[in-house]
Design a protein around this motif. Sequence first.
Motif, PDB file in Angstrom:
ATOM      1  N   ARG A   7      18.481  21.486  54.992  1.00  0.00           N
ATOM      2  CA  ARG A   7      18.739  21.992  53.645  1.00  0.00           C
ATOM      3  C   ARG A   7      20.158  21.620  53.255  1.00  0.00           C
ATOM      4  NH1 ARG A   7      19.081  27.325  56.427  1.00  0.00           N
ATOM      5  NH2 ARG A   7      21.269  27.971  56.460  1.00  0.00           N
ATOM      6  N   LYS A   8      20.413  21.603  51.962  1.00  0.00           N
ATOM      7  CA  LYS A   8      21.782  21.356  51.510  1.00  0.00           C
ATOM      8  C   LYS A   8      22.667  22.503  51.972  1.00  0.00           C
ATOM      9  CE  LYS A   8      21.418  18.194  47.645  1.00  0.00           C
ATOM     10  NZ  LYS A   8      21.900  17.883  46.271  1.00  0.00           N
ATOM     11  N   MET A   9      23.871  22.170  52.383  1.00  0.00           N
ATOM     12  CA  MET A   9      24.767  23.190  52.926  1.00  0.00           C
ATOM     13  C   MET A   9      25.242  24.163  51.865  1.00  0.00           C
ATOM     14  SD  MET A   9      27.422  21.806  55.766  1.00  0.00           S
ATOM     15  CE  MET A   9      26.843  21.338  57.397  1.00  0.00           C
ATOM     16  N   SER A  10      25.235  25.432  52.226  1.00  0.00           N
ATOM     17  CA  SER A  10      25.859  26.477  51.409  1.00  0.00           C
ATOM     18  C   SER A  10      27.307  26.613  51.865  1.00  0.00           C
ATOM     19  CB  SER A  10      25.126  27.801  51.618  1.00  0.00           C
ATOM     20  OG  SER A  10      25.282  28.243  52.971  1.00  0.00           O
ATOM     21  N   ASP A  11      28.066  27.443  51.173  1.00  0.00           N
ATOM     22  CA  ASP A  11      29.446  27.698  51.589  1.00  0.00           C
ATOM     23  C   ASP A  11      29.483  28.294  52.990  1.00  0.00           C
ATOM     24  OD1 ASP A  11      30.339  26.760  49.164  1.00  0.00           O
ATOM     25  OD2 ASP A  11      30.624  28.740  48.266  1.00  0.00           O
ATOM     26  N   GLN A  12      28.546  29.160  53.287  1.00  0.00           N
ATOM     27  CA  GLN A  12      28.476  29.778  54.616  1.00  0.00           C
ATOM     28  C   GLN A  12      28.153  28.737  55.692  1.00  0.00           C
ATOM     29  OE1 GLN A  12      25.833  33.153  54.804  1.00  0.00           O
ATOM     30  NE2 GLN A  12      26.103  33.444  57.002  1.00  0.00           N
ATOM     31  N   ASP A  13      27.236  27.823  55.373  1.00  0.00           N
ATOM     32  CA  ASP A  13      26.900  26.746  56.306  1.00  0.00           C
ATOM     33  C   ASP A  13      28.110  25.862  56.577  1.00  0.00           C
ATOM     34  OD1 ASP A  13      24.232  27.615  56.325  1.00  0.00           O
ATOM     35  OD2 ASP A  13      23.674  26.255  54.690  1.00  0.00           O
ATOM     36  N   PHE A  14      28.877  25.592  55.522  1.00  0.00           N
ATOM     37  CA  PHE A  14      30.058  24.737  55.651  1.00  0.00           C
ATOM     38  C   PHE A  14      31.107  25.410  56.535  1.00  0.00           C
ATOM     39  CE2 PHE A  14      34.102  22.878  54.050  1.00  0.00           C
ATOM     40  CZ  PHE A  14      33.830  21.545  54.302  1.00  0.00           C
ATOM     41  N   ALA A  15      31.252  26.720  56.393  1.00  0.00           N
ATOM     42  CA  ALA A  15      32.186  27.464  57.238  1.00  0.00           C
ATOM     43  C   ALA A  15      31.758  27.390  58.705  1.00  0.00           C
ATOM     44  CB  ALA A  15      32.256  28.920  56.779  1.00  0.00           C
ATOM     45  N   GLN A  16      30.438  27.433  58.947  1.00  0.00           N
ATOM     46  CA  GLN A  16      29.927  27.301  60.312  1.00  0.00           C
ATOM     47  C   GLN A  16      30.257  25.922  60.876  1.00  0.00           C
ATOM     48  OE1 GLN A  16      25.654  27.282  60.715  1.00  0.00           O
ATOM     49  NE2 GLN A  16      25.707  27.529  62.940  1.00  0.00           N
ATOM     50  N   LYS A  34      34.778  15.182  47.169  1.00  0.00           N
ATOM     51  CA  LYS A  34      34.414  13.922  46.507  1.00  0.00           C
ATOM     52  C   LYS A  34      32.925  13.824  46.194  1.00  0.00           C
ATOM     53  CE  LYS A  34      38.240  11.326  48.551  1.00  0.00           C
ATOM     54  NZ  LYS A  34      38.627  10.287  49.545  1.00  0.00           N
ATOM     55  N   GLY A  35      32.151  14.812  46.621  1.00  0.00           N
ATOM     56  CA  GLY A  35      30.740  14.833  46.248  1.00  0.00           C
ATOM     57  C   GLY A  35      29.769  14.247  47.245  1.00  0.00           C
ATOM     58  N   ALA A  36      30.193  14.030  48.488  1.00  0.00           N
ATOM     59  CA  ALA A  36      29.248  13.561  49.507  1.00  0.00           C
ATOM     60  C   ALA A  36      28.191  14.640  49.756  1.00  0.00           C
ATOM     61  CB  ALA A  36      29.994  13.224  50.801  1.00  0.00           C
ATOM     62  N   GLU A  37      27.031  14.225  50.197  1.00  0.00           N
ATOM     63  CA  GLU A  37      25.909  15.146  50.406  1.00  0.00           C
ATOM     64  C   GLU A  37      25.962  15.725  51.821  1.00  0.00           C
ATOM     65  OE1 GLU A  37      23.541  15.846  48.177  1.00  0.00           O
ATOM     66  OE2 GLU A  37      23.279  14.164  46.825  1.00  0.00           O
ATOM     67  N   PHE A  38      26.159  17.037  51.923  1.00  0.00           N
ATOM     68  CA  PHE A  38      26.187  17.732  53.209  1.00  0.00           C
ATOM     69  C   PHE A  38      24.848  18.428  53.439  1.00  0.00           C
ATOM     70  CE2 PHE A  38      30.620  17.021  52.803  1.00  0.00           C
ATOM     71  CZ  PHE A  38      31.229  17.266  54.023  1.00  0.00           C
ATOM     72  N   PHE A  39      24.239  18.164  54.591  1.00  0.00           N
ATOM     73  CA  PHE A  39      22.976  18.804  54.939  1.00  0.00           C
ATOM     74  C   PHE A  39      23.103  19.516  56.278  1.00  0.00           C
ATOM     75  CE2 PHE A  39      21.779  15.410  52.065  1.00  0.00           C
ATOM     76  CZ  PHE A  39      20.830  16.012  51.251  1.00  0.00           C
ATOM     77  N   LEU A  40      22.587  20.732  56.326  1.00  0.00           N
ATOM     78  CA  LEU A  40      22.492  21.478  57.573  1.00  0.00           C
ATOM     79  C   LEU A  40      21.146  21.154  58.215  1.00  0.00           C
ATOM     80  CD1 LEU A  40      23.693  23.768  59.439  1.00  0.00           C
ATOM     81  CD2 LEU A  40      22.197  25.327  58.162  1.00  0.00           C
ATOM     82  N   ILE A  41      21.165  20.787  59.485  1.00  0.00           N
ATOM     83  CA  ILE A  41      19.930  20.583  60.239  1.00  0.00           C
ATOM     84  C   ILE A  41      19.620  21.890  60.957  1.00  0.00           C
ATOM     85  CG2 ILE A  41      18.749  19.175  61.942  1.00  0.00           C
ATOM     86  CD1 ILE A  41      19.771  17.598  59.519  1.00  0.00           C
ATOM     87  N   THR A  42      18.407  22.382  60.799  1.00  0.00           N
ATOM     88  CA  THR A  42      18.034  23.666  61.396  1.00  0.00           C
ATOM     89  C   THR A  42      16.911  23.483  62.414  1.00  0.00           C
ATOM     90  OG1 THR A  42      16.396  24.171  59.674  1.00  0.00           O
ATOM     91  CG2 THR A  42      18.675  24.902  59.296  1.00  0.00           C
TER      92      THR A  42
END
Length: 240
Positions: A95-104, A144-152
């Motif tokens: 899924r696309k990263m949330s702020d919480q995912d990014f902090a993780q 810069k707008g790169a696409e961050f995805f969390l793998i679950t």
Amino acid sequence: MKIVDAVWEKRNLGVAASEITIEKCDGLDLVNEKLSRIVSEYSVVRLPSEMSSILKVIQSNGYEFIEDMIHVEHDLREVEMSRIQKRLYEKTSYRKMSDQDFAQLQSEIRNGMFDNDRISNDSFFAKGVSSKRYINWTNDLREKGAEFFLITYCDDGAGFVVLDKQDEKTYYSVLGGGYEKYRGTGLGIVQKEPEITRMLGGKRLITSVSSNNVGQLKALIMNGYRPYAIDHILVKHRSE
């Protein structure tokens, strides 16, 4: 020959830095002349592997080999998986990263997620400098707008991938990896990258891997990536 004043590395590494890319049209004399004029505290040379004849000139200017950077590509065709790989894959999502995912993600980086890059393997730099550099890098990429995805895996954060669109067909996997809890489990983070790229409308996926990271290179090749170029990477620390 391209010489870039890598001003961002002053923030990351605490030194003035230059990045030099040798091009196929560059001759020995030009390379020697340009390198002799570099005065940065830290400089990095990238040399295409087919130009190894220039290595001696680079080394004579005080540069030391630190890694090969292997560039690989994927045409997004599905790869045959073993029964175990398929079972793990089916329990893995993104899924696309949330702020919480990014902090993780940044917490994982601080805990030493990247410990085999050229900064970590360079005794000149203190422990922790590489992690700081990756923290800054991920902040810049997100801005810069790169696409961050969390793998679950079973809805638990297991890793991540960052994709950057290069052109209408090509995406570049800038950065990615598995989180500490899932290292050594066989969970294939790289298996999800082609799927995500197809979802984004891409036709080709490219990335790079250090020769110091044999495990990652093996995983990429097993999952359909093919090498298309190699750069020798040499570094120099200038002491006054």
